[in-house]
Design an enzyme around this catalytic site. Structure first.
Site, PDB file in Angstrom:
ATOM      1  N   ASP A  38       0.831  -1.209   0.000  1.00  0.00           N
ATOM      2  CA  ASP A  38       0.000   0.000   0.000  1.00  0.00           C
ATOM      3  C   ASP A  38       0.867   1.261   0.000  1.00  0.00           C
ATOM      4  O   ASP A  38       1.979   1.255   0.529  1.00  0.00           O
ATOM      5  CB  ASP A  38      -0.899  -0.035   1.251  1.00  0.00           C
ATOM      6  CG  ASP A  38      -2.098   0.888   1.119  1.00  0.00           C
ATOM      7  OD1 ASP A  38      -2.286   1.488   0.040  1.00  0.00           O
ATOM      8  OD2 ASP A  38      -2.841   1.013   2.103  1.00  0.00           O
ATOM      9  N   GLY A  39       0.313   2.327  -0.573  1.00  0.00           N
ATOM     10  CA  GLY A  39       0.977   3.628  -0.500  1.00  0.00           C
ATOM     11  C   GLY A  39       1.584   4.104  -1.815  1.00  0.00           C
ATOM     12  O   GLY A  39       2.271   5.130  -1.841  1.00  0.00           O
ATOM     13  N   ARG A  51      -0.464   9.053 -10.165  1.00  0.00           N
ATOM     14  CA  ARG A  51      -0.544   7.884  -9.279  1.00  0.00           C
ATOM     15  C   ARG A  51       0.124   6.653  -9.882  1.00  0.00           C
ATOM     16  O   ARG A  51       0.764   5.872  -9.189  1.00  0.00           O
ATOM     17  CB  ARG A  51      -2.021   7.555  -8.983  1.00  0.00           C
ATOM     18  CG  ARG A  51      -2.724   8.552  -8.086  1.00  0.00           C
ATOM     19  CD  ARG A  51      -4.183   8.139  -7.893  1.00  0.00           C
ATOM     20  NE  ARG A  51      -4.285   6.784  -7.398  1.00  0.00           N
ATOM     21  CZ  ARG A  51      -4.133   6.436  -6.128  1.00  0.00           C
ATOM     22  NH1 ARG A  51      -3.889   7.354  -5.213  1.00  0.00           N
ATOM     23  NH2 ARG A  51      -4.240   5.180  -5.770  1.00  0.00           N
ATOM     24  N   HIS A  55       2.708   3.112  -8.885  1.00  0.00           N
ATOM     25  CA  HIS A  55       2.531   1.682  -9.150  1.00  0.00           C
ATOM     26  C   HIS A  55       3.745   1.117  -9.893  1.00  0.00           C
ATOM     27  O   HIS A  55       4.176   0.003  -9.652  1.00  0.00           O
ATOM     28  CB  HIS A  55       1.256   1.431  -9.966  1.00  0.00           C
ATOM     29  CG  HIS A  55       0.009   1.829  -9.240  1.00  0.00           C
ATOM     30  ND1 HIS A  55      -0.217   1.502  -7.921  1.00  0.00           N
ATOM     31  CD2 HIS A  55      -1.089   2.534  -9.631  1.00  0.00           C
ATOM     32  CE1 HIS A  55      -1.395   1.975  -7.536  1.00  0.00           C
ATOM     33  NE2 HIS A  55      -1.936   2.618  -8.558  1.00  0.00           N
ATOM     34  N   ARG A  89     -11.550   2.171  -9.042  1.00  0.00           N
ATOM     35  CA  ARG A  89     -10.568   3.239  -9.313  1.00  0.00           C
ATOM     36  C   ARG A  89     -10.744   3.795 -10.726  1.00  0.00           C
ATOM     37  O   ARG A  89     -11.358   3.148 -11.577  1.00  0.00           O
ATOM     38  CB  ARG A  89      -9.158   2.681  -9.154  1.00  0.00           C
ATOM     39  CG  ARG A  89      -8.895   2.325  -7.717  1.00  0.00           C
ATOM     40  CD  ARG A  89      -7.497   1.859  -7.504  1.00  0.00           C
ATOM     41  NE  ARG A  89      -7.309   1.644  -6.077  1.00  0.00           N
ATOM     42  CZ  ARG A  89      -6.215   1.925  -5.407  1.00  0.00           C
ATOM     43  NH1 ARG A  89      -5.167   2.407  -6.022  1.00  0.00           N
ATOM     44  NH2 ARG A  89      -6.138   1.716  -4.114  1.00  0.00           N
ATOM     45  N   LEU A 149      11.084 -20.352  -4.212  1.00  0.00           N
ATOM     46  CA  LEU A 149       9.986 -19.508  -3.726  1.00  0.00           C
ATOM     47  C   LEU A 149       8.773 -19.555  -4.652  1.00  0.00           C
ATOM     48  O   LEU A 149       8.929 -19.480  -5.880  1.00  0.00           O
ATOM     49  CB  LEU A 149      10.485 -18.061  -3.649  1.00  0.00           C
ATOM     50  CG  LEU A 149       9.423 -17.010  -3.329  1.00  0.00           C
ATOM     51  CD1 LEU A 149       9.151 -16.966  -1.833  1.00  0.00           C
ATOM     52  CD2 LEU A 149       9.838 -15.633  -3.819  1.00  0.00           C
ATOM     53  N   GLU A 225       1.177 -13.520  12.269  1.00  0.00           N
ATOM     54  CA  GLU A 225       1.747 -12.353  12.937  1.00  0.00           C
ATOM     55  C   GLU A 225       1.639 -11.171  11.975  1.00  0.00           C
ATOM     56  O   GLU A 225       1.855 -11.325  10.773  1.00  0.00           O
ATOM     57  CB  GLU A 225       3.232 -12.604  13.272  1.00  0.00           C
ATOM     58  CG  GLU A 225       3.444 -13.718  14.270  1.00  0.00           C
ATOM     59  CD  GLU A 225       2.812 -13.405  15.625  1.00  0.00           C
ATOM     60  OE1 GLU A 225       2.827 -12.235  16.054  1.00  0.00           O
ATOM     61  OE2 GLU A 225       2.297 -14.349  16.262  1.00  0.00           O
TER      62      GLU A 225
HETATM   63  C1  FPP Z   1      -2.136   0.161  -3.266  1.00  0.00           C
HETATM   64  O1  FPP Z   1      -1.594   1.449  -3.191  1.00  0.00           O
HETATM   65  C2  FPP Z   1      -1.547  -0.524  -4.402  1.00  0.00           C
HETATM   66  C3  FPP Z   1      -2.248  -1.125  -5.420  1.00  0.00           C
HETATM   67  C4  FPP Z   1      -3.707  -1.203  -5.495  1.00  0.00           C
HETATM   68  C5  FPP Z   1      -1.542  -1.721  -6.558  1.00  0.00           C
HETATM   69  C6  FPP Z   1      -0.360  -2.503  -6.143  1.00  0.00           C
HETATM   70  C7  FPP Z   1       0.414  -2.884  -7.311  1.00  0.00           C
HETATM   71  C8  FPP Z   1       1.761  -2.912  -7.335  1.00  0.00           C
HETATM   72  C9  FPP Z   1       2.614  -2.600  -6.202  1.00  0.00           C
HETATM   73  C10 FPP Z   1       2.463  -3.348  -8.535  1.00  0.00           C
HETATM   74  C11 FPP Z   1       2.175  -4.772  -8.765  1.00  0.00           C
HETATM   75  C12 FPP Z   1       3.132  -5.379  -9.609  1.00  0.00           C
HETATM   76  C13 FPP Z   1       2.904  -6.478 -10.293  1.00  0.00           C
HETATM   77  C14 FPP Z   1       4.019  -7.131 -10.931  1.00  0.00           C
HETATM   78  C15 FPP Z   1       1.545  -7.062 -10.456  1.00  0.00           C
HETATM   79  P1  FPP Z   1      -2.565   2.700  -3.400  1.00  0.00           P
HETATM   80  O2  FPP Z   1      -2.621   3.025  -4.832  1.00  0.00           O
HETATM   81  O3  FPP Z   1      -3.886   2.410  -2.766  1.00  0.00           O
HETATM   82  O4  FPP Z   1      -1.798   3.811  -2.596  1.00  0.00           O
HETATM   83  P2  FPP Z   1      -2.474   5.024  -1.826  1.00  0.00           P
HETATM   84  O5  FPP Z   1      -3.234   4.420  -0.667  1.00  0.00           O
HETATM   85  O6  FPP Z   1      -1.294   5.804  -1.376  1.00  0.00           O
HETATM   86  O7  FPP Z   1      -3.347   5.751  -2.791  1.00  0.00           O
END
Ligand code: FPP
Length: 259
Positions: A38-39, A51, A55, A89, A149, A225
């Protein structure tokens, strides 16, 4: 071909990091680690970037985290990449995230293969764009014989829907005489979930300071945990993963019993 120019050089760890890894490996390493990444949006906003830039940066962290998890001897790493609720979104953001598996796997699949990583996915496949599903299925196929893994993407995954679907299947099997109601127990119920082949996560990590589960593995996390950090996912480093594992190793897991 592995594109090292766009997304970074072949991963190498410093001697300090290698020492820390060896130190942690003297204690039990969590077998299954799940991460709510997240974030990304806030990371981008802080830099006045769109945004989706967050990602994209988050995707690079997926690679680093995967490689380190593999080195540590973690058996499964489940990453929450897209929830069943994330379709709400903006269209451009959804489309961008749905392109990331292709970019990630298009670039790093050879590296995953080389490092014996096996790719898997949990989530509702039928709503995914064809190109996204194709990239994931190709990676699953090409890594199916690896036994290092397991990198498990939770993509279009939602835990409540998963539980309802499992209940429906249980009812169906009961009606058809495949399952006896008196035989139903926690292990059998778990086998109806999308995670049937995984052990429950030992450790859950959530970044960005949010302290909630957001419909992620509600059944499976019953005795995990939890480790929360204010760090935004694109800033999550190898040292953060090592810190989470160090904290995990100090926890006393009682599973409802006493020591
Ligand atoms: C949440 O942050 C993140 C997501 C919904 C997308 C997560 C995706 C990735 C980290 C990339 C994935 C990579 C692959 C290879 C599939 P947010 O957008 O909600 O952040 P915010 O809360 O700060 O708005």
């Amino acid at each position: 071909m592995f594109n090292k120019f766009r997304l970074g050089k072949k991963q190498e760890h410093s001697s300090t990091l290698r020492d820390k890894i060896e130190e942690l490996k003297k204690q039990p390493i969590p077998e299954h680690v799940a991460i709510i990444m997240d974030g990304n949006g806030r990371w981008a906003k802080k830099r006045a970037l769109p945004r989706v830039a967050g990602h994209h940066e988050g995707m690079k962290v997926v690679r680093k985290t995967t490689m380190l998890a593999n080195k540590l001897g973690i058996k499964a790493l489940t990453l929450y990449a897209f929830s069943t609720e994330n379709w709400k979104r903006p269209k451009n953001e959804v489309e961008y995230i749905m392109r990331l598996p292709e970019e990630f796997l298009g670039t790093f699949l050879p590296e995953l293969v080389e490092n014996n990583v096996q790719v898997k996915m949990i989530g509702y496949k039928n709503q995914l764009p064809v190109h996204t599903l194709h990239a994931i299925e190709k990676a699953i196929e090409e890594t199916k014989d690896n036994n290092g893994l397991v990198l498990n993407f939770a993509l279009n995954y939602g835990s409540r829907a998963e539980i309802i679907d499992a209940v429906k299947q249980v009812l169906n099997d009961s009606k058809n005489g495949i399952l006896n109601e008196t035989d139903l127990n926690e292990d059998i119920f778990s086998s109806y979930l999308m995670t049937s082949e995984f052990k429950d996560p030992d450790l859950l990590i959530r970044t960005s300071g949010e302290i909630r589960l957001s419909n992620f593995m509600l059944w499976q996390l019953a005795y995990s945990e939890f480790w929360f950090t204010d760090v935004l996912w694109p800033d999550f480093s190898e040292n953060h993963l090592l810190e989470a594992i160090e904290v995990f190793q100090k926890r006393q897991r009682r599973f409802g019993g006493i020591l």
